[in-house]
Write a protein that holds these residues in place. Structure first.
Motif, short mmCIF file in Angstrom:
data_model
loop_
_atom_site.label_atom_id
_atom_site.label_comp_id
_atom_site.label_asym_id
_atom_site.label_seq_id
_atom_site.Cartn_x
_atom_site.Cartn_y
_atom_site.Cartn_z
N GLU B 35 0.83 -1.20 0.00
CA GLU B 35 0.00 0.00 0.00
C GLU B 35 0.87 1.27 0.00
OE1 GLU B 35 -3.03 1.76 3.19
OE2 GLU B 35 -3.39 -0.38 2.80
N ALA B 36 1.91 1.26 0.83
CA ALA B 36 2.80 2.42 0.93
C ALA B 36 3.54 2.64 -0.39
CB ALA B 36 3.80 2.22 2.08
N VAL B 37 4.04 1.55 -0.98
CA VAL B 37 4.79 1.66 -2.24
C VAL B 37 3.85 2.11 -3.36
CG1 VAL B 37 6.05 0.34 -3.99
CG2 VAL B 37 6.51 -0.04 -1.55
N PHE B 38 2.69 1.54 -3.38
CA PHE B 38 1.67 1.86 -4.37
C PHE B 38 1.34 3.36 -4.33
CE2 PHE B 38 -2.55 1.98 -6.20
CZ PHE B 38 -2.54 0.98 -7.16
N GLU B 39 1.15 3.86 -3.13
CA GLU B 39 0.78 5.27 -2.97
C GLU B 39 1.94 6.19 -3.36
OE1 GLU B 39 -1.31 5.82 0.76
OE2 GLU B 39 -1.13 8.01 0.51
N ALA B 40 3.16 5.79 -2.99
CA ALA B 40 4.33 6.61 -3.34
C ALA B 40 4.53 6.63 -4.86
CB ALA B 40 5.57 6.09 -2.62
N LEU B 41 4.22 5.52 -5.50
CA LEU B 41 4.28 5.47 -6.97
C LEU B 41 3.20 6.37 -7.56
CD1 LEU B 41 4.73 1.61 -7.45
CD2 LEU B 41 6.32 3.35 -8.33
N ALA B 42 1.99 6.24 -7.03
CA ALA B 42 0.86 7.01 -7.54
C ALA B 42 1.09 8.51 -7.38
CB ALA B 42 -0.42 6.59 -6.81
N LYS B 290 5.00 3.90 6.76
CA LYS B 290 5.86 3.35 5.70
C LYS B 290 5.93 4.29 4.50
CE LYS B 290 5.40 -1.34 7.32
NZ LYS B 290 4.41 -2.31 7.73
N TYR B 291 4.81 4.88 4.17
CA TYR B 291 4.76 5.83 3.04
C TYR B 291 5.65 7.05 3.33
CZ TYR B 291 2.70 9.55 0.15
OH TYR B 291 2.52 10.61 -0.70
N PHE B 292 5.48 7.62 4.51
CA PHE B 292 6.29 8.80 4.84
C PHE B 292 7.77 8.43 5.03
CE2 PHE B 292 2.09 10.60 6.29
CZ PHE B 292 2.01 11.54 5.27
N SER B 293 8.03 7.20 5.43
CA SER B 293 9.42 6.76 5.53
C SER B 293 10.06 6.71 4.15
CB SER B 293 9.51 5.39 6.21
OG SER B 293 9.09 5.50 7.56
N LEU B 294 9.27 6.29 3.16
CA LEU B 294 9.76 6.32 1.78
C LEU B 294 10.05 7.76 1.35
CD1 LEU B 294 7.54 3.73 -0.13
CD2 LEU B 294 10.04 3.72 0.10
N ALA B 295 9.17 8.67 1.78
CA ALA B 295 9.38 10.09 1.43
C ALA B 295 10.65 10.63 2.11
CB ALA B 295 8.16 10.91 1.85
N LEU B 296 10.83 10.29 3.39
CA LEU B 296 12.05 10.70 4.11
C LEU B 296 13.29 10.18 3.38
CD1 LEU B 296 13.76 11.64 6.60
CD2 LEU B 296 13.13 9.47 7.70
N ALA B 297 13.28 8.88 3.06
CA ALA B 297 14.43 8.29 2.39
C ALA B 297 14.66 8.93 1.02
CB ALA B 297 14.24 6.79 2.25
N SER B 298 13.58 9.27 0.33
CA SER B 298 13.71 9.92 -0.98
C SER B 298 14.40 11.27 -0.84
CB SER B 298 12.34 10.12 -1.61
OG SER B 298 11.71 8.88 -1.81
N MET B 299 14.02 11.99 0.22
CA MET B 299 14.62 13.31 0.46
C MET B 299 16.10 13.16 0.78
SD MET B 299 13.24 16.25 0.31
CE MET B 299 14.12 17.80 0.34
N ILE B 300 16.43 12.14 1.56
CA ILE B 300 17.83 11.91 1.94
C ILE B 300 18.66 11.55 0.71
CG2 ILE B 300 19.38 10.39 3.24
CD1 ILE B 300 17.10 10.06 5.31
N SER B 301 18.06 10.75 -0.19
CA SER B 301 18.84 10.26 -1.32
C SER B 301 18.84 11.22 -2.50
CB SER B 301 18.32 8.89 -1.76
OG SER B 301 17.14 9.07 -2.51
#
Lengths: 303, 303
Positions: B35-42, B290-301
């Motif tokens: 769900e988190a990955v799906f939303e981050a993709l969307a 999990k979704y916001f963790s993906l966003a955090l990691a995206s910002m870091i990378s």
């Protein structure tokens, strides 16, 4: 007795008691302390002995309003006030001590004095906090935010016994005790968790009397059944904790300060282990914290 | 850049970036991860490589919906999936790793492998959390809830430097760092407080670059100017902290769990020190964490 589940139930209960505990207030010079004592007198929770330098006590105000329930005892200095108040407790003339505008060290020095203090030999001095948290159906107790920084197993057990006795005073006959850690796993690398395993075993063997002890578990699991379920924790304490024992003072203080700032809960605290409970607010505590701390101490000292 | 002060600002910012980081999701078999990955993709935050056993990945669903931004890489087992994802990161074919339904130990084993892992020699592995707290005008970062239980002075300094770099990515040019303790006093009996004094001195001497470091102070003081005033704390960090460094994992976890349960804040977390950030949610974390963790990691990378 009925279980006391909120601060208003606590003060209602105390106001109906025939015999009021007498609080020796050491150096009642500051507004917050006086306000708390004044309100506890007005609500019929306590009697008071104001101990301090007469010139510094706004005596006319309080004593005039409560001629039958307030005495004033003169003292030459802060140190003298502390020793005098402790002597009153030793002699059975005070049921509770409360710190006013006096250094914590000065008051504790008198409390802990080997000859004239009020900590019986072999007793552990510890601190209990109680919070009324919006949305919860019960009061939450925890230790130790103030006195024992890194408890040994023996100290943890003494804290558990002293705290459980307080909870029984509140009508919680079989307190549910959560041993707080950052994970539910027992691991020799984390000695707290090994202590906890020992304590859960001893509690099950009945060594601590009527308490239910669970852990290690994290703070969330202590309150949240869903969290427990996800982690496969089946302890009857999970989701239902009455008392949290924190592994160290840093985590206990973090809980205390986080709840106080972000959740804006009502708090009260007292020292245990002494022959009478001691209310020892910190500088940043509010008048209402001091008032409810008096109520907590009254409940502990009630006969 | 503009300072990012909320999660919605963060995801808006990321969705506008031309180049999307590629997330290698290890064993994306559970609903929350998908769900988190799906939303981050969307939302156009990421691209994804789903690494795992083909039969277990609901590939048709995700890949069909995002044909241009999702790849699937087959793996024979959890261990193989971990090694494969880490290899993608080593080869520059993944910018972020994310744990799905796989044991933390299995994933970390591959991440930390001396030969084939992604922790450069001499680097410290640590964890940063970021929370959006209702009523605050900024995001709050803190460490370490997960990896370093009892940091040494050297580890504290490395955590500070790694975390400060993350805050700079969020546009916080001069992060205010609160060194958390249960009291503001420095006392040799409490080695944390002595480390803190050293760190405040070194920060003032410019050894950590552009950061403002204050402490020891308690959690409340880090947010509450009134509390600081009562205690006579004049540090510019008091009341304005962006980053909290906790003395140990018990206190960090207590803050994390208390905020998550009682304040219901949004949280995100990631591992730092590795050549790409690693999102390593715990079992009890929500899909939005999990979704916001993906966003955090995206910002870091982000480059």
């Amino acid at each position: 007795m009925t279980t006391i589940k909120s601060f208003s139930q606590l003060t209602d209960h105390l106001s109906l008691m025939a015999s009021k505990p007498k609080v020796a207030v050491v150096c009642p010079y500051d507004t917050d302390t006086c306000e708390a004592v004044f309100e506890a007198l007005a609500d019929g929770l306590i009697k008071a002995v104001l101990v301090g330098e007469k010139g510094k006590i706004d005596a006319t105000h309080i004593a005039a309003k409560f001629p039958d329930s307030v005495e004033i005892v003169d003292a030459a200095s802060d140190k003298d006030a502390a020793a005098t108040a402790v002597a009153l407790a030793r002699e059975g003339k005070a049921d509770i001590l409360m710190k006013g505008l006096i250094g914590t060290d000065t008051l504790l020095h008198a409390v802990l004095d080997k000859q004239n203090g009020i900590l019986p030999p072999g007793n552990l001095l510890t601190h209990i906090t109680v919070s009324e948290i919006p949305g919860l159906d019960r009061l939450i107790f925890y230790s130790d935010v103030a006195v024992i920084p890194y408890p040994t197993l023996e100290q943890r057990e003494k804290i558990l016994m002293l705290d459980a006795e307080v909870l029984r005073r509140f009508g919680i006959e079989n307190p549910k005790v959560a041993l707080i850690h950052f994970t539910e796993k027992v691991n020799p690398k984390f000695p707290n968790s090994v202590d906890y395993q020992t304590m859960v075993g001893r509690a099950q063997a009945g060594e601590y009397g009527r308490v239910t002890v669970g852990g290690p578990m994290d703070v969330k699991t202590a309150f949240d059944l869903h969290s427990a379920k996800v982690k496969g924790i089946t302890s009857p304490v999970a989701g239902h904790a009455d008392l949290l024992l924190f592994p160290n003072i840093e985590s206990a203080n973090t809980f205390y300060k986080t709840m106080s700032y972000f959740v804006e809960v009502e708090m009260a605290g007292a020292l245990l282990g002494t022959s009478v409970p001691v209310v020892l607010p910190s500088r940043a505590d509010s008048a209402s914290n001091k008032y409810f701390s008096l109520a907590l101490a009254s409940m502990i000292s009630a006969r």
